[in-house]
Scaffold this active site. Structure first.
Site, PDB file in Angstrom:
ATOM      1  CD  GLN A 115      -3.023   0.927   3.048  1.00 29.60           C
ATOM      2  OE1 GLN A 115      -3.642   0.150   2.549  1.00 29.60           O
ATOM      3  NE2 GLN A 115      -2.897   2.531   3.539  1.00 29.60           N
ATOM      4  N   GLY A 116       0.743   2.092  -1.022  1.00 31.42           N
ATOM      5  CA  GLY A 116       1.361   3.553  -1.278  1.00 31.42           C
ATOM      6  C   GLY A 116       1.028   4.600  -0.524  1.00 31.42           C
ATOM      7  CE1 TYR A 117      -3.958   4.335  -0.302  1.00 24.90           C
ATOM      8  CE2 TYR A 117      -5.426   4.472   1.726  1.00 24.90           C
ATOM      9  CZ  TYR A 117      -5.061   3.882   0.468  1.00 24.90           C
ATOM     10  OH  TYR A 117      -5.878   4.126  -0.269  1.00 24.90           O
ATOM     11  CB  SER A 118       2.618   6.979   4.947  1.00 28.16           C
ATOM     12  OG  SER A 118       1.690   6.914   5.582  1.00 28.16           O
ATOM     13  CB  SER A 150       3.280  -3.397   6.108  1.00 22.98           C
ATOM     14  OG  SER A 150       3.084  -2.512   6.575  1.00 22.98           O
ATOM     15  CD  GLU A 234      -6.166   0.285   6.563  1.00 27.70           C
ATOM     16  OE1 GLU A 234      -5.496   0.029   6.985  1.00 27.70           O
ATOM     17  OE2 GLU A 234      -6.874   1.558   7.175  1.00 27.70           O
ATOM     18  CB  SER A 359      -1.517   8.826  15.294  1.00 31.22           C
ATOM     19  OG  SER A 359      -1.939  10.509  15.285  1.00 31.22           O
TER      20      SER A 359
END
Length: 382
Positions: A115-118, A150, A234, A359
């Protein structure tokens, strides 16, 4: 909710338990294990559509499978990002061609995803994405960096949230792209070494990497809507399986406290009892919300509950071990990975629980704005 089991459900439980007993201890690598699961049809149980090589199961049976999987101590999954995040997103927003191309390999355990988000400047504030994708006829050229990715070192594909409108801001002008990872010289994966000595996360650098124009999910410029839809997938049945693992960890801590004599401390005893009671509460809360009407605050409440609980368990794990928990391995070297015992690993790794996946501060903001209707927090120009 009523989770009473019918005879068919008990038969399903027996089938799942028997299959896992026969296969889970095979000692195969993670990719081979995904193929083993796929060959038997155990990937994609929760997908609303069959026909991609998956079998489908109702909510109760999905719970049965998830819990039996956790109880059997089966190998960690490498395919859960594709199965539980991308696949439902494709079923909701993808074209028929995208479904036909990507869902069968996920169901077969043949293609793994990340997953390429952050990004370094857009972690909890996902709308701050700066990775750019420029359209060039039948392709997009992607430049930028993702972080905390990840399984990027194992993945065949990555779904990337990128800015396809050059001067756009915040959640405008974003697109959801499907990007092949095998692009030497255009995609670089750098492992991030953690406190535990392992590297479960990665930095990913895109330097002119490409994605096909047909691999934009939901249409160009609709990436924010697609990304938010994915985040809704999720947390679900997997929460109950996670709690089975938590129960096993709590049992290990109780045994360690008994063996070390730390259980004689009334304060420690009270904390152990509280951990047990809170875990039961989390389970009933998960059952209450699972499959019910949409509740915008439920995922955030669940994340706040389990993240803090697991972090406190890590603290108890080293407290139960006493002074021995502070001793590191004798062969430690700054230049090489080191080995921690389970209690030390739990303590150090759980420090991140209240950060990754959104968070605690972000979860509280979501509850404040979307559930309580409080004024939104200023986030810069829109």
């Amino acid at each position: 909710m009523d989770f009473g089991f019918s005879q068919d459900d008990e038969d399903f439980r027996a089938e799942a338990r028997g299959w896992l007993a026969a296969h889970a201890g095979s000692g195969t690598d993670r990719r081979a294990w995904e193929r083993t699961l796929g060959k038997a049809g155990w990937i994609g149980l929760g997908w609303p559509e069959p026909g991609y090589g998956n079998r489908t199961a109702g909510l109760t049976r999905q719970v049965v499978w998830a819990e039996e999987y956790a109880r059997s101590a089966a190998p960690p999954r490498s395919g859960h990002i594709g199965e539980n995040l991308l696949a439902p997103t494709l079923l909701a927003h993808g074209t028929d061609e995208q479904k036909a191309r990507f869902l069968p390999p996920i169901a077969a355990g043949e293609e793994l995803w990340c997953q390429g988000y952050s990004e370094p400047g857009a972690g909890s504030d996902l709308a701050g994405v700066r990775t750019a994708a420029v359209r060039e006829r039948t392709r997009y050229r992607i430049t930028g960096q993702k972080i905390w990715t990840s399984l990027a070192h194992e993945a065949d594909w990555c779904f990337v949230l990128a800015r396809t409108e050059p001067d756009s801001r915040r959640h405008h002008g974003l697109s959801f792209l499907l990007v092949p990872m095998d692009q030497p010289g255009r995609i670089e994966v750098r492992p991030i070494r953690q406190l535990t000595g392992t590297s479960d996360f990665n930095e990913v650098f895109f330097d002119g990497a490409w994605a096909g124009a047909a691999h934009v999910v939901g249409g160009e410029g609709r990436g924010w809507q697609v990304a938010m839809s994915l985040l809704g997938f999720e947390r679900g049945v997997s929460t109950l399986a996670q709690q089975i693992g938590f129960a096993a960890e709590l049992g290990n801590v109780v045994r360690a406290a008994t063996e070390s004599g730390a259980v004689a401390d009334p304060v420690l005893r009270a904390r152990l009892v509280r951990q047990w009671a809170e875990l039961r509460t989390m389970r009933w809360n998960a059952l209450r919300t699972l499959g019910g009407p949409a509740d915008p605050g439920a995922p955030s409440v669940a994340k706040l509950l389990w993240a803090g609980w697991h972090q406190r368990l890590g603290e108890l794990a080293v407290q139960a071990r006493g002074t021995a928990a502070a001793a590191g391995p004798a062969d430690w070297s700054p230049a090489a990975p080191y080995t921690l015992d389970p209690a030390q690993h739990l303590f150090l790794f759980s420090r991140a629980d209240t950060v990754y996946g959104g968070s605690d501060q972000v979860q509280r903001t979501i509850i404040a704005e979307r559930v309580l209707g409080l004024p939104t927090e200023p986030k810069g120009a829109v």
